[in-house]
Design a protein around this motif. Structure first.
Motif, PDB file in Angstrom:
ATOM      1  N   GLY A 104       0.819  -1.207   0.000  1.00 62.18           N
ATOM      2  CA  GLY A 104       0.000   0.000   0.000  1.00 62.18           C
ATOM      3  C   GLY A 104       0.850   1.252   0.000  1.00 62.18           C
ATOM      4  N   ARG A 146      -1.654   3.600  -7.382  1.00 62.79           N
ATOM      5  CA  ARG A 146      -3.042   3.112  -7.428  1.00 62.79           C
ATOM      6  C   ARG A 146      -3.327   2.710  -8.865  1.00 62.79           C
ATOM      7  NH1 ARG A 146      -6.707   7.698  -4.810  1.00 62.79           N
ATOM      8  NH2 ARG A 146      -8.308   6.179  -5.395  1.00 62.79           N
ATOM      9  N   ASP A 148      -5.401  -0.685 -11.232  1.00 58.59           N
ATOM     10  CA  ASP A 148      -6.095  -1.969 -11.221  1.00 58.59           C
ATOM     11  C   ASP A 148      -5.363  -2.949 -12.126  1.00 58.59           C
ATOM     12  OD1 ASP A 148      -6.680  -1.108 -13.775  1.00 58.59           O
ATOM     13  OD2 ASP A 148      -8.830  -0.882 -13.437  1.00 58.59           O
ATOM     14  N   TYR A 173      -3.448   5.443 -14.182  1.00 64.08           N
ATOM     15  CA  TYR A 173      -3.068   5.104 -12.816  1.00 64.08           C
ATOM     16  C   TYR A 173      -2.462   6.334 -12.137  1.00 64.08           C
ATOM     17  CZ  TYR A 173       1.396   4.380 -15.313  1.00 64.08           C
ATOM     18  OH  TYR A 173       2.505   4.528 -16.105  1.00 64.08           O
TER      19      TYR A 173
END
Length: 392
Positions: A104, A146, A148, A173
């Motif tokens: 993260g 960040r 996907d 992104y």
């Protein structure tokens, strides 16, 4: 038409004055890295590098990435794809590394101390719908992303790589990164790096011609520390060594390739970055080569357009307390780091109107335009290599 061929993944392998690997910046993506369970695994390079020289000479340039920084000010941002740290005298390539789940928040870059001035940047990046790259282009050093899809994290290079055929094609992104502003004093006073890191990143093969180390010693004679040596190497290549930027150089390959480049003094970013990194290693400075894009062109809507001609390669040298630090030896390309110019307020933005082939007609020794011009403007155009990955 040539751009169309590149987009379809036909890599043009050209003879260079420096060692090269084979693959393509604009080629079709590889097969991904395997299981994708986020609990380990390795990546290894398969055909990771080719210098797509013809992309510098196309008449019709093409956008690869669109960057939109969150701040009103547009930084001179390099976008990094991968680093090449394994040098055997003929090839520079990424080392085989362990990978895992994308964290993260990324860990702090290796070697970075709290004393280095910094700010946080957030950049939204959109890749063209034809640009299929296994490695995720990001400003360096990244502290978070960040996105996907199926991605894995390689912690040594602080890079993301696609899994199960995942690529950048059409992706949007957000990358959070650090804008580091070390001073010349901090770099000059850097303590000795950890022994294991120094050992790994100063390794040079026995077959590297003696002239490489000998020339490095001559150019840096009188330097008081590794920082001064690095700046002298950069300035020798980019300003006062008589080198010419030329995308049409055709000289040999192999163990003597760097020696040939140092003798002929003609080449483009792959030649300059490979040679400076090798010479730095002979001086005991940990070094590797970064591959990606030089700063793009600011647009009226606040975004930055990064195109084919911004593809680039540059050396990164390690200084304890700062970490991996960019240098720019390629004449008229990229931007000169402010920390290599103690008297310069900032680096100059690239001159997008400067033609690649035109730059080859002027030696780097004549690049400055007077004593009041600290740094000649540089264009970001330089053929850039990249990497593809496969299952171990």
């Amino acid at each position: 038409r040539r751009i169309g061929v590149l987009a379809l993944g036909v890599a043009l392998v050209v003879p260079l004055a420096l060692p090269t690997l084979h693959g393509g910046l604009l080629g079709e993506a590889g097969s991904g890295v395997g299981a994708g369970n986020g609990r380990g695994g390795t990546i290894s390079a398969v055909n990771p590098l080719v210098s797509l020289r013809d992309s510098l000479n196309v008449d019709d340039d093409r956008q690869v990435l669109s960057l939109r920084p969150s701040t009103g000010e547009v930084p001179d941002m390099y976008v990094r794809i991968v680093s090449l740290d394994d040098f055997d005298g003929t090839d520079w390539k990424p080392s085989q590394r362990h990978i895992g789940a994308v964290p993260g928040t990324f860990p702090e870059p290796v070697g970075l101390s709290e004393d280095v001035k910094r700010s946080t940047l957030r950049t939204v990046i959109t890749a063209a719908d034809w640009y299929a790259q296994d490695w995720l282009p990001m400003p360096y050093p990244p502290s978070g992303v960040r996105i996907d899809g199926n991605w894995r994290y390689e912690p040594v290079g602080m890079t993301l790589v696609g899994d199960h055929g995942q690529t950048t094609r059409g992706k949007t992104y957000q990358v959070t990164s650090l804008d580091l502003r070390p001073t010349a004093k901090q770099l000059a006073g850097a303590p000795k790096p950890p022994a294991a890191l120094e050992r790994e990143y100063t390794r040079v093969p026995a077959r590297l011609p003696d002239v490489v180390a000998r020339t490095a010693e001559e150019v840096t004679s009188g330097a008081r520390n590794h920082y001064e040596e690095a700046v002298r190497l950069q300035d020798w290549f980019s300003v006062d060594g008589g080198f010419r930027y030329d995308t049409e150089v055709q000289v040999g390959r192999g163990a003597n390739a760097i020696a040939n480049f140092l003798k002929r003094k003609e080449g483009f970013c792959v030649h300059f970055s490979f040679a400076m990194a090798a010479m730095a290693r002979t001086l005991g400075i940990p070094a590797r080569v970064a591959v990606g894009f030089a700063p793009g062109t600011p647009q009226g809507d606040g975004s930055v357009s990064v195109s084919l001609k911004d593809a680039h390669a540059w050396p990164e040298l390690y200084f304890q307390g700062v970490g991996w630090t960019r240098f720019e030896p390629t004449p008229t390309r990229g931007t000169t780091p402010a920390y290599t110019q103690p008297d310069a307020p900032s680096s100059a933005r690239p001159d997008r109107e400067l033609p690649s082939r035109g730059a080859a007609r002027e030696p780097s020794a004549a690049a400055t335009r007077g004593e009041d011009c600290a740094t000649p403007p540089r264009s970001g155009a330089c053929a850039g290599p990249s990497a593809a990955v496969a299952a171990p």
